[in-house]
Design an enzyme around this catalytic site. Structure first.
Site, PDB file in Angstrom:
ATOM      1  CD  GLU A  47      -5.939   5.397   0.371  1.00 15.38           C
ATOM      2  OE1 GLU A  47      -5.008   6.191   0.639  1.00 15.38           O
ATOM      3  OE2 GLU A  47      -6.150   4.367   1.035  1.00 15.38           O
ATOM      4  CG  HIS A  90       0.301   6.245  -0.803  1.00 21.01           C
ATOM      5  ND1 HIS A  90      -0.696   7.016  -1.340  1.00 21.01           N
ATOM      6  CD2 HIS A  90      -0.265   5.587   0.245  1.00 21.01           C
ATOM      7  CE1 HIS A  90      -1.828   6.841  -0.653  1.00 21.01           C
ATOM      8  NE2 HIS A  90      -1.594   5.962   0.320  1.00 21.01           N
ATOM      9  CG  HIS A 150      -1.840   1.132   1.353  1.00 24.15           C
ATOM     10  ND1 HIS A 150      -3.157   1.064   0.967  1.00 24.15           N
ATOM     11  CD2 HIS A 150      -1.659   2.405   1.796  1.00 24.15           C
ATOM     12  CE1 HIS A 150      -3.751   2.240   1.167  1.00 24.15           C
ATOM     13  NE2 HIS A 150      -2.857   3.075   1.677  1.00 24.15           N
ATOM     14  CD  GLU A 151       1.540   3.600   3.614  1.00 20.98           C
ATOM     15  OE1 GLU A 151       1.709   4.671   2.998  1.00 20.98           O
ATOM     16  OE2 GLU A 151       0.493   3.353   4.255  1.00 20.98           O
TER      17      GLU A 151
END
Lengths: 503, 503
Positions: free
Chosen positions: A290, A264, A260-261
């Site tokens: 997001e 980004h 997830h990070e």
């Protein structure tokens, strides 16, 4: 005009450098700072932010925008002036006395919340939250002409979004999700007990690291550290860091938070280097940001093709733990759907219902339809109606998320679901452009997808407005269709549901 | 006056916070920053330093000093005004164009040196060093009235010191050291081969960490990380960090560097918290700072009583490596004296001769008695005369230290030997006040010594001028007597030399 542009760029670079310095101080605060450093650090960060704010709102900027009114249409310069001016206007409208007042309130509220949540003590938080609502309404009043007091908050983080537009999107999404969740609930739940065997943390981290390196995260321009709450932060084009946390008895927690990070970070690392140090050199909105974390986390890393490639590696890393688990069983386990109490632990389908509950309550708090004193009951009622569950207390109810106790209301939660919706729309467009995408993913070849995303999204930074970017990249306006289609198709197959009957 | 004091404190706090932010950015650059972050980081640090400089030299500060001319004698406020004004005057005298010019030159020179030193290429560095000499002379000219062009440089880092005073101290010290080194050289050298067995780095670090914790380094207000060159840095009273490096085949390297940096940190951690954020809240001079790193590194951690306590722990950490080595053999090995080529690896006795060679050459470069082109020969001649050794090349000769290639001349090297001299004088005073000091150290009880140092040195920060501080704490003016006495007594005993014959 060249002179004015040069001066503008120099001033923007200064704002960016001060903000980056503040961001590094925050990163250190979360990662390595000893406890004794806290007091001075808060003051130092506030000071750098104050200096950045002063520069961002310097009247000289207004003069420069005047001189730059005639930059060529559709040029990068025009985008630069537009975005810089937008940030200038946003910052100028809000008096710095208000900024200090609400920062101080947010800090005090956060400290109180860290104590009140474990003690299940909403009574203590009620006056804090009442003041937060009042401050959020006052903030909106700096932007007269809004339809709903949430509009200025939404527009600040997701330009072009309004309460009405979000409601429309969310209503359409809720209409599709509720029957899907019900249909899944009627099916037997897959076994996921093996995800909670003992997975040594260093091995988990090494596995996560090798995967995000394969996805394209560039460790020469980033690094990964531990924090209580994972996040991504950027100090320059060449320094985009992520953090993670890990639990020994949960092989998914660190891994999916890492991807997830990294999602980004792939966005930020992919922005054209020439935009660095200007407001164009950043991700364009909370929702689009997001969309990339969720795209990589869910549409890629929770997909069956991905695990065709990754599962042999995971199994090699944890041969004992997974020897009785085949790839399909693993894929079913990491995609188990179940209505639950906690947003951050929720699956891809129910997650958005958690978000909608919060956004709906926020709207009602902001426009006065709901009083803070009635919030706990409203929370329980909404969870019962939407997810069919009821938290045993406020700890896992209204006190659950840090957001309401550490900043203003109205700008944060919808971004999470906007991200899911946008992510699916971007991914569907990428799939149309790259017909063999699944096969590439199944072979651990992510450069093609990343290349498409870089070309169509990442490199532009904030050059195009978020909704324009969606339309340019996907050929159609933002809609929930692709996301709903994705969920129906994926979870229909996983749970053996004929989703055509759900329409 | 209260108002002016409050404004002064607020402004000083801002300067301190900006400098601390720059220091954190530098710390991160040395510890964790990915390579891609370098370019932006240099610019960000420079910007913060520029902002700090602008505030430090703001004419408003001059006005405030005018209003504060009548603060009560001998008050803390008077000290604050005096030290703040001194920093203001120092900063105002040097035009910012000169600061930029010499920073840029230093940066370019450093980059060239990192390449030239391994290539043994003094020819490339010669023009850089010539310009450094010229810049150092120009710097001195901003402080007209000096006796020697090194004086303004020395005074900036060690207030009250001049080339003449340093020469006097160093001549007296040289007179004592040279015969001591010769007498030691006539004795058999102790075996220290066992120091170079294989010592796993994590165990070394854990040992070092446990020792400095016992010395009183507060990990709640600090931490230790790895860097190429160890250093101590401070971001606030509650955040004083150290770094180290470690070699698997050298059990002393990481340990003594750890204690050295912890000594610097004990000083900073011991400064009265109420002085934080003002120029009084910092160690008072380079020499006094070094006195504390050397006191803990050498007078404590290379002493026989210390190892009575620490050696069993070291042996428990490395039972195989040290099973054939008793504590006396270990103590002799870590105190082995031998004339060598490299300053940073030198023992306690010869170290100062290395420093004196450099200081003497610097003085001659600055006052024109020596030309840069003649420096390599002068270096070799000085080493031959002072230490009886000759470097095979310039790499371990004039190119050895980074100092001449990364900043101005005249302000740095003497601080190392001043530190040794002051450290011994402070320790002798502590011993007079605490007659059972050795016994306490032999039992791992360091609180009494730290308490004495805190009471007499640390807590004052920069309240007293360095030479005043020495006199207040030790009851006598700075002199080399205690240091010479310490070296004669310790190394006389270790090498079986009747040092009375050396006088």
């Amino acid at each position: 005009m060249t002179e004015a542009l040069d001066e503008l760029r120099t001033r923007l670079q200064e704002v960016s450098d001060l903000s980056s310095a503040a961001a590094l101080l925050s990163w250190d605060q979360m990662t390595y700072m000893p406890p004794g450093g806290a007091e001075a650090r808060g003051r130092q960060i506030a000071m750098l932010e104050k200096l950045a704010h002063a520069r961002r709102t310097d009247p000289r900027m207004g003069e420069l925008f005047g001189k730059l009114a005639n930059v060529p249409e559709d040029s990068r310069e025009q985008a630069l002036v537009r975005v810089a001016r937008r940030k200038y206007d946003l910052a100028r409208r809000v008096p710095s006395s208000f900024v200090s007042e609400s920062s101080e309130h947010a800090a005090a509220s956060y400290v109180a919340w860290t104590k009140a949540r474990p003690e299940n003590d909403f009574a203590t938080m009620r006056p804090f939250l009442e003041r937060t609502v009042e401050l959020s309404q006052r903030y909106a009043d700096f932007f007269p002409g809004y339809e709903h007091p949430a509009d200025p908050h939404m527009d600040a983080s997701d330009e072009g979004m309004t309460a009405a537009r979000v409601k429309e999107l969310f209503d359409s999404l809720r209409g599709a999700l509720v029957p899907l969740v019900a249909a899944i609930g009627a099916k037997p739940s897959p076994d996921d007990a093996f995800l909670h065997r003992t997975y040594p943390v260093p091995v988990q981290l090494e596995f996560g690291r090798s995967i995000i390196e394969a996805l394209g995260y560039d460790f020469d321009r980033g690094r990964q550290d531990f924090t209580h709450h994972p996040f991504m932060t950027k100090f320059a084009h060449g320094d985009v860091r992520i953090t993670t946390r890990a639990k020994e008895n949960d092989v998914g927690d660190a891994f999916f938070s890492t991807v997830h990070e990294a999602g980004h970070a792939l966005y930020e690392q992919g922005i054209d280097a020439s935009l660095d140090g200007t407001p164009l050199g950043e991700g364009v909105s909370a929702g689009v940001h997001e969309s990339q974390s969720r795209l990589w986390e869910n549409l890629v890393a929770r997909s069956r093709p991905f695990w065709s490639w990754a599962y042999p590696q995971l199994r090699a890393a944890f041969p004992e733990n997974l020897k009785d688990v085949d790839v399909d069983a693993f894929h079913r386990a990491i995609n188990r759907v179940t209505p639950s109490l906690i947003r951050v632990d929720a699956d891809e389908v129910t997650y958005n219902l958690h978000v909608m509950v919060r956004v709906d309550l926020e709207m009602r708090l902001l426009d006065g339809r709901l009083a803070v004193r009635d919030l706990p009951d409203a929370w329980h009622a909404a969870y019962q109606a939407t997810l069919g569950v009821r938290a045993p207390d406020d700890r896992d109810g209204v006190l659950q998320d840090v957001h309401w106790y550490s900043g203003l209301l109205g700008g944060a939660f919808q971004g999470y679901t906007l991200g899911n919706v946008m992510g699916a729309q971007f991914f569907a467009a990428a799939r149309r452009a790259l017909p063999d995408l699944d096969e590439r993913i199944a072979h651990g070849e992510f450069g093609t997808l990343r290349g498409w995303l870089t070309e169509n999204l990442y490199r532009h930074g904030s050059t195009h407005r978020p909704l324009e970017l969606v339309e340019r990249a996907t050929g159609k306006p933002l809609s929930t269709d692709d996301f709903v289609g994705y969920l129906r198709s994926k979870f229909g197959a996983l749970y053996g549901i004929d989703t055509s009957t759900l329409r």
